[in-house]
Write an enzyme that holds these catalytic residues in place. Structure first.
Site, PDB file in Angstrom:
ATOM      1  N   ASP A 108      -3.798  -0.032  10.058  1.00 50.89           N
ATOM      2  CA  ASP A 108      -4.887   0.831  10.516  1.00 50.89           C
ATOM      3  C   ASP A 108      -6.150   0.467   9.750  1.00 50.89           C
ATOM      4  O   ASP A 108      -6.170  -0.479   8.972  1.00 50.89           O
ATOM      5  CB  ASP A 108      -4.512   2.314  10.328  1.00 50.89           C
ATOM      6  CG  ASP A 108      -4.197   2.642   8.871  1.00 50.89           C
ATOM      7  OD1 ASP A 108      -4.462   1.790   7.982  1.00 50.89           O
ATOM      8  OD2 ASP A 108      -3.690   3.745   8.607  1.00 50.89           O
ATOM      9  N   GLU A 129       0.839  -1.198   0.000  1.00 52.15           N
ATOM     10  CA  GLU A 129       0.000   0.000   0.000  1.00 52.15           C
ATOM     11  C   GLU A 129       0.874   1.249   0.000  1.00 52.15           C
ATOM     12  O   GLU A 129       1.647   1.475   0.922  1.00 52.15           O
ATOM     13  CB  GLU A 129      -0.886  -0.010   1.259  1.00 52.15           C
ATOM     14  CG  GLU A 129      -1.621   1.292   1.511  1.00 52.15           C
ATOM     15  CD  GLU A 129      -2.348   1.298   2.868  1.00 52.15           C
ATOM     16  OE1 GLU A 129      -2.306   0.270   3.583  1.00 52.15           O
ATOM     17  OE2 GLU A 129      -2.936   2.330   3.210  1.00 52.15           O
ATOM     18  N   ASP A 141      -7.772   1.993   7.350  1.00 50.17           N
ATOM     19  CA  ASP A 141      -7.653   2.095   5.893  1.00 50.17           C
ATOM     20  C   ASP A 141      -6.900   0.897   5.319  1.00 50.17           C
ATOM     21  O   ASP A 141      -7.273   0.347   4.286  1.00 50.17           O
ATOM     22  CB  ASP A 141      -6.912   3.381   5.504  1.00 50.17           C
ATOM     23  CG  ASP A 141      -7.853   4.576   5.469  1.00 50.17           C
ATOM     24  OD1 ASP A 141      -9.077   4.356   5.590  1.00 50.17           O
ATOM     25  OD2 ASP A 141      -7.355   5.713   5.325  1.00 50.17           O
ATOM     26  N   ASP A 151      -0.999  -0.996   5.707  1.00 51.27           N
ATOM     27  CA  ASP A 151      -0.802  -0.370   7.018  1.00 51.27           C
ATOM     28  C   ASP A 151      -1.674  -1.040   8.067  1.00 51.27           C
ATOM     29  O   ASP A 151      -2.730  -1.573   7.759  1.00 51.27           O
ATOM     30  CB  ASP A 151      -1.172   1.124   6.957  1.00 51.27           C
ATOM     31  CG  ASP A 151      -0.117   1.925   6.196  1.00 51.27           C
ATOM     32  OD1 ASP A 151       1.022   1.418   6.036  1.00 51.27           O
ATOM     33  OD2 ASP A 151      -0.440   3.044   5.760  1.00 51.27           O
TER      34      ASP A 151
END
Ligand code: 0RA
Length: 641
Positions: free
Chosen positions: A503, A428, A505, A501
């Site tokens: 998180d 990403e 997202d 990541d």
């Protein structure tokens, strides 16, 4: 005389002990694994026996209870396991069933048993792998009882009292000496029991969870069988015709049961079963079904003049766009093949299913012009979209074509060419992609950075999917095509590692990527080629000493360890919000070095379940999506590579 019997008994008990020992020594051989899957398999094994009794026509209610201590009770209202002495073995039938491997009706082919594949190893395996097991049999007006510890009889057959009805109740507690996971997952059990209830119309299956207060109780009973199964699968969709098409036929001793319904989406959801076993890998029944469906829909299109103007025939993919289908065949001696032994091999089944579907679906469509029109229009528009996609591909072929073999510009490929040795990280963001490129071992690790949110393929048609740059880059890098054109043997890497990541997202992007692989390259998941990278969440350091933590408890442990050290200096805890915060060397050491990293392999335990979960993403509602992200962990099994 007594002597002879004793000798026979001794010989028998030695056999029994040897059998049980074999199961306890190599449990994986019998139940697949000793982790979560194997633990749940114990329940399925006992339930399958009750289902067999239902298939024989003697049982219509099955109960499964998870007790507070994660022991399980399975009860049914069948005939009860026989309790009379076996004429040569000199043991009660129930004792044989519970202590002798493969005892009990294995050679009885008068009914279609739930057997083959991973199932059908017998309740004796459950007994061998249980710390304790008790069985109560109501039969012949009496209630009988037996108890076992780790497969060995501790309480021989006795009569507890009178019994009005008949039935079998088995309670077992999985052995902590064997299993690494001892806690049952409610929804895993509910999903399989619901599936069994759909597949066995009219059998009520009740699941009770006593670990919560008040106990959670759910009953599954579907008189409509596969028709209700398909309606349930389409419950959040817009069907093109109100009722699923359904038919059942027996031909040459093979029973074919099928229900299907088209909806307005672009995906195909076909689930196949053989004798109640989910054939994830398809096989001859599926091949026969697909051939007949393509032929029948083409015939219907010709008859309705829908193909006159268009000078192409409908492909199999066109005919299956928006299709939701469940196909259940019963075969007396199924042969299971494939990596996970979930692919039907019996060659005679292909022609039987083809003929049944040709005839019965053909008849139905002739009788239902309105439904036929809706289905044909859908397939013709799928064909047009496919044509448009083909032309679009041709236009861009020179620049970044899918078939030209030109690799995407953003791909930093590896130098080795043996796919078995090669892996690709789909990363990403460009900044993390840059670190990964610098940190990697370029001989066998390729890096493909992708931009933020990729297209939600669940909601897009193939032409739009192929028009998306990020997706085209992924397809060309892997090099094995998509959908019907997908060829596993052309995959350029045997490890495809998603690195996003840690998180929300990142989880969303990972979910979109998984949806894409599930829909367009399902074989990659089935082959076990898809992995999820596990970047650390924290760096805990004091002076030159540093640790990477992958969870909060781990972070606290390292912090404590360093804090208790020489007492000098400050413990420094850094939380990584994104991959970009790590330098190339850190990324290599923590996440990419095969010697030290952990990656999670993505599994496809159950396509029905997977599809239902992916569906939750389709809506715009936040809650189902959040739930999905939480549940995502259920797809992955821990694996150190
Ligand atoms: C062998 C023969 C018969 C029934 C069963 C096994 C049986 C096994 C299980 C396991 C769980 N529930 C079960 N219910 C029945 C039939 C014997 C007869 O002819 O009555």
């Amino acid at each position: 005389m007594a002597n002879v019997t004793e000798k026979q008994y001794d010989a028998q008990s030695i056999q029994v002990l040897k059998g049980l020992e074999a199961v306890r020594k190599r449990p994986g051989m019998y139940i697949g694994s000793t982790s979560e899957n194997g633990l749940h398999h114990l329940v399925y094994e006992v339930v399958d026996n009750s289902i067999d009794e239902a298939l024989a026509g003697f049982c219509d209610a099955i109960g499964v209870t998870v007790h507070k201590d994660n022991s399980i009770t399975v009860t049914d209202n069948g005939r009860g396991i026989p309790v009379d002495l076996h004429p040569t073995e000199k043991l009660p039938g129930v004792e044989l069933a519970l202590t002798v491997l493969h005892a009990g009706g294995k050679f009885d082919k008068s009914t279609y048993k739930v057997s083959g594949g991973l199932h059908g190893v017998g309740v004796s395996v459950v007994n061998a792998l249980s710390e304790r097991l008790e069985v109560v049999v109501d039969r012949g007006g009496k209630r009988h009882h037996m108890a076992f510890v780790r497969g060995r009889t501790t309480k021989p057959l006795s009569v507890l009292g009178p019994a009005k009805a008949t039935g079998t109740t088995v309670r077992f507690k999985p052995d902590p000496e064997i299993f690494t996971v001892l806690e049952y997952n409610y929804s895993t059990l509910a999903d399989r029991l619901r599936q069994l209830a759909f597949l066995n119309a009219g059998v009520r299956i009740t699941l009770t969870d006593e670990r919560v207060d008040p106990a959670r109780v759910e009953a599954f009973l579907y008189k409509g069988g596969l028709v209700e199964f398909v309606s349930w699968l389409n419950r959040n969709k817009k069907p093109l015709h109100p009722k699923p098409v359904a038919f059942r036929a027996v031909k040459d001793d093979v029973e074919v049961d099928c229900a299907l319904q088209y909806e307005d989406g672009y995906n195909e959801n076909t689930f196949t079963f053989v004798n109640n076993i989910n054939t994830h890998e398809g096989g001859t029944h599926l091949t026969g079904f697909k051939a007949a469906l393509t032929r029948t829909i083409n015939e219907a299109a010709k008859a309705s003049n829908a193909l006159k103007k268009a000078d192409f025939t409908l492909s199999g993919e066109d005919a299956r766009e928006g299709l939701t289908c469940v196909l259940h065949v019963k075969v007396r001696e199924p042969q299971f093949e494939g990596q996970t032994k979930t692919k039907l091999g019996n060659s005679e089944v292909e022609g039987i299913v083809r003929q049944v579907v040709n005839e019965r679906l053909g008849n139905f469509l002739e009788e239902q012009p309105a439904v036929t029109r809706a289905i044909v229009e859908k397939a013709v528009s799928a064909a047009r979209a496919r044509e448009a996609a083909r032309k679009a591909r041709e236009l861009v072929r020179k620049k970044s074509g899918l078939e030209s073999g030109v690799l995407p510009g953003k791909l930093a490929d590896c130098s080795l060419s043996d796919p078995a040795l090669c892996e690709i990280y789909i990363v990403e963001g460009d900044s993390a992609g840059g670190s990964a490129k610098q940190g990697r071992d370029r001989s066998f690790q390729a890096i493909l950075p992708i931009k933020g949110k990729i297209l939600n393929v669940e909601r897009a048609r193939i032409d739009k999917i192929l028009g998306n740059d990020e997706i085209r880059a992924i397809i060309t890098a892997i090099g094995a095509g998509v959908r019907d054109d997908f060829k596993l043997e052309d995959a350029r890497y045997h490890k495809i590692i998603l690195m996003t990541d840690a998180d929300v997202d990142g989880a969303h992007i990972r979910t979109l990527l998984l949806t894409f692989f599930f829909r367009q390259m399902q074989e990659l998941i089935e082959a076990g080629y898809i992995y999820i990278a596990q970047p650390p969440l924290f760096r805990v350091a004091k002076g030159k000493e540093e640790y990477y933590a992958y969870s909060e408890p781990e972070r606290d442990e390292y912090a404590k360890r360093l804090g208790n050290g020489d007492g000098k200096g400050q413990v420094h805890v850094q939380r990584y919000k994104g991959l970009g915060e790590m330098n190339p060397d850190q990324l290599w050491r923590t996440t990419m070095d095969p010697a030290t990293r952990t990656v999670l392999r993505v599994t496809m335990e159950d396509a029905v379940e997977a599809s239902a979960l992916f569906e939750k993403l389709m809506g715009d509602e936040v809650e189902p999506r959040r739930e999905f992200i939480e549940q995502n962990a259920r797809y992955v099994s821990n694996l150190d590579v």
